[in-house]
Scaffold this active site. Sequence first.
Site, PDB file in Angstrom:
ATOM      1  N   ASN A   9     -10.973  -4.196  -6.652  1.00 62.12           N
ATOM      2  CA  ASN A   9     -10.636  -2.889  -6.075  1.00 62.12           C
ATOM      3  C   ASN A   9      -9.154  -2.642  -6.350  1.00 62.12           C
ATOM      4  O   ASN A   9      -8.298  -3.257  -5.714  1.00 62.12           O
ATOM      5  CB  ASN A   9     -10.918  -2.926  -4.560  1.00 62.12           C
ATOM      6  CG  ASN A   9     -10.418  -1.686  -3.845  1.00 62.12           C
ATOM      7  OD1 ASN A   9     -10.066  -0.687  -4.468  1.00 62.12           O
ATOM      8  ND2 ASN A   9     -10.384  -1.756  -2.525  1.00 62.12           N
ATOM      9  N   LYS A  11      -7.485  -0.003  -5.783  1.00 61.49           N
ATOM     10  CA  LYS A  11      -6.870   0.931  -4.827  1.00 61.49           C
ATOM     11  C   LYS A  11      -6.043   1.972  -5.610  1.00 61.49           C
ATOM     12  O   LYS A  11      -6.434   2.342  -6.708  1.00 61.49           O
ATOM     13  CB  LYS A  11      -6.046   0.161  -3.800  1.00 61.49           C
ATOM     14  CG  LYS A  11      -6.859  -0.977  -3.156  1.00 61.49           C
ATOM     15  CD  LYS A  11      -6.210  -1.617  -1.981  1.00 61.49           C
ATOM     16  CE  LYS A  11      -7.128  -2.717  -1.440  1.00 61.49           C
ATOM     17  NZ  LYS A  11      -6.613  -3.353  -0.234  1.00 61.49           N
ATOM     18  N   HIS A  93     -14.440   1.481   2.870  1.00 64.91           N
ATOM     19  CA  HIS A  93     -13.335   0.518   2.926  1.00 64.91           C
ATOM     20  C   HIS A  93     -12.505   0.807   4.173  1.00 64.91           C
ATOM     21  O   HIS A  93     -12.352   1.966   4.569  1.00 64.91           O
ATOM     22  CB  HIS A  93     -12.483   0.652   1.656  1.00 64.91           C
ATOM     23  CG  HIS A  93     -11.478  -0.451   1.537  1.00 64.91           C
ATOM     24  ND1 HIS A  93     -10.305  -0.459   2.256  1.00 64.91           N
ATOM     25  CD2 HIS A  93     -11.481  -1.591   0.811  1.00 64.91           C
ATOM     26  CE1 HIS A  93      -9.632  -1.564   1.969  1.00 64.91           C
ATOM     27  NE2 HIS A  93     -10.321  -2.266   1.093  1.00 64.91           N
ATOM     28  N   GLU A  95      -9.469   0.969   4.665  1.00 67.72           N
ATOM     29  CA  GLU A  95      -8.367   1.922   4.455  1.00 67.72           C
ATOM     30  C   GLU A  95      -8.878   3.361   4.515  1.00 67.72           C
ATOM     31  O   GLU A  95      -8.180   4.260   4.979  1.00 67.72           O
ATOM     32  CB  GLU A  95      -7.666   1.609   3.122  1.00 67.72           C
ATOM     33  CG  GLU A  95      -6.814   0.347   3.244  1.00 67.72           C
ATOM     34  CD  GLU A  95      -6.633  -0.436   1.959  1.00 67.72           C
ATOM     35  OE1 GLU A  95      -6.874   0.105   0.866  1.00 67.72           O
ATOM     36  OE2 GLU A  95      -6.256  -1.622   2.063  1.00 67.72           O
ATOM     37  N   GLU A 163     -15.070  -7.514   5.054  1.00 70.47           N
ATOM     38  CA  GLU A 163     -13.623  -7.549   4.877  1.00 70.47           C
ATOM     39  C   GLU A 163     -12.932  -7.446   6.239  1.00 70.47           C
ATOM     40  O   GLU A 163     -12.745  -6.327   6.753  1.00 70.47           O
ATOM     41  CB  GLU A 163     -13.164  -6.392   3.995  1.00 70.47           C
ATOM     42  CG  GLU A 163     -13.739  -6.427   2.599  1.00 70.47           C
ATOM     43  CD  GLU A 163     -12.832  -5.724   1.601  1.00 70.47           C
ATOM     44  OE1 GLU A 163     -12.507  -6.351   0.590  1.00 70.47           O
ATOM     45  OE2 GLU A 163     -12.435  -4.579   1.851  1.00 70.47           O
ATOM     46  N   GLY A 169      -4.776  -7.821   2.291  1.00 63.00           N
ATOM     47  CA  GLY A 169      -3.390  -7.658   1.837  1.00 63.00           C
ATOM     48  C   GLY A 169      -2.370  -8.431   2.657  1.00 63.00           C
ATOM     49  O   GLY A 169      -1.171  -8.205   2.540  1.00 63.00           O
ATOM     50  N   SER A 209      -7.627 -10.978   0.918  1.00 63.75           N
ATOM     51  CA  SER A 209      -6.701 -12.023   0.453  1.00 63.75           C
ATOM     52  C   SER A 209      -7.387 -13.132  -0.346  1.00 63.75           C
ATOM     53  O   SER A 209      -6.997 -14.296  -0.264  1.00 63.75           O
ATOM     54  CB  SER A 209      -5.913 -12.617   1.620  1.00 63.75           C
ATOM     55  OG  SER A 209      -5.058 -11.634   2.186  1.00 63.75           O
ATOM     56  N   GLY A 230      -8.709  -7.261  -3.929  1.00 58.63           N
ATOM     57  CA  GLY A 230      -7.738  -6.184  -4.084  1.00 58.63           C
ATOM     58  C   GLY A 230      -6.596  -6.619  -4.975  1.00 58.63           C
ATOM     59  O   GLY A 230      -6.686  -6.596  -6.197  1.00 58.63           O
TER      60      GLY A 230
HETATM   61  P1  PGA Z   1      -6.785  -7.854  -0.901  1.00 54.92           P
HETATM   62  O1  PGA Z   1      -7.669  -6.548  -0.660  1.00 54.92           O
HETATM   63  O2  PGA Z   1      -7.563  -8.760  -1.818  1.00 54.92           O
HETATM   64  O3  PGA Z   1      -5.519  -7.346  -1.532  1.00 54.92           O
HETATM   65  O4  PGA Z   1      -6.547  -8.481   0.434  1.00 54.92           O
HETATM   66  C1  PGA Z   1      -9.072  -6.637  -0.537  1.00 54.92           C
HETATM   67  C2  PGA Z   1      -9.656  -5.258  -0.339  1.00 54.92           C
HETATM   68  O5  PGA Z   1      -9.047  -4.433   0.357  1.00 54.92           O
HETATM   69  O6  PGA Z   1     -10.733  -4.961  -0.870  1.00 54.92           O
END
Ligand code: PGA
Length: 251
Positions: A9, A11, A93, A95, A163, A169, A209, A230
């Site tokens: 992803n 983003k 997601h 976000e 998630e 993140g 992460s 991500g």
């Molecule tokens: P991250 O994000 O691997 O940067 O923690 C995962 C995601 O939001 O899908």
Amino acid sequence: MRRKLAAGNWKMNGLSAELDQIDALTAKHADSAIDLLICPPATLIAAAAARMSPHAMMIGGQDCHSEPSGAFTGDISAAMLADAGAGAVILGHSERREQHEESDEMIRAKALAAHQSGLITVICVGESLAQRDAANTLDIIGAQLAASVPNNATAENLVIAYEPIWAIGTGKVPTLDQIGEVHDFIRARLEHRFGADTGHSIRLLYGGSVKPGNAADIFTVTNVDGALVGGASLKAADFSPIIEALETAAS
Ligand code: PGA
């Protein structure tokens, strides 16, 4: 057997120059025994899909609208994603749930539209830290699953990504037991709702992460069929070792 899936992803990251990263991944993992999906920003979907050798890697969107067309400035429909060459879309997601106030009902409507356009939906669920601290994790996940996943879901058109919001993140990762507990719970819920065969065949990804250094351990957990990645999916040099760890887990 569930085929493993490594999904990236991006983003709101990536200009045309970063298509090189997709080229590097397809060159390295062209004959992979697992499924690969990259979800770049919408601006790169058509270009990324156009340079894909067939089946080497799927390209996906990060969101879609629930309506097929209309006066929705700035939005993208599922049919448009498919038309641009996408085969999948991430929905719900955290976000989007937080920053765009997406409800479970909106996500379910988007998923219906995506399925109608022939897209695989990667529907995200996950608890906040406050919810985990209050020992509400499974209740939250259960409610999100029940309301975000449409009844027409099948093992072919649905993937669930667990998630935990506090792991996205942040560099914080749940323990393997914590991941296993939620994935087993999701599996049981899906089997209960869709029947043993379908429920058993829907793929479950862990996200939050995932890095080259922790991927192999995460992939040992029962009912973890891959990862939604991500930050570490932006560079082929980081994503490739994660893909390799999943290929090893699959072999
Ligand atoms: P991250 O994000 O691997 O940067 O923690 C995962 C995601 O939001 O899908």
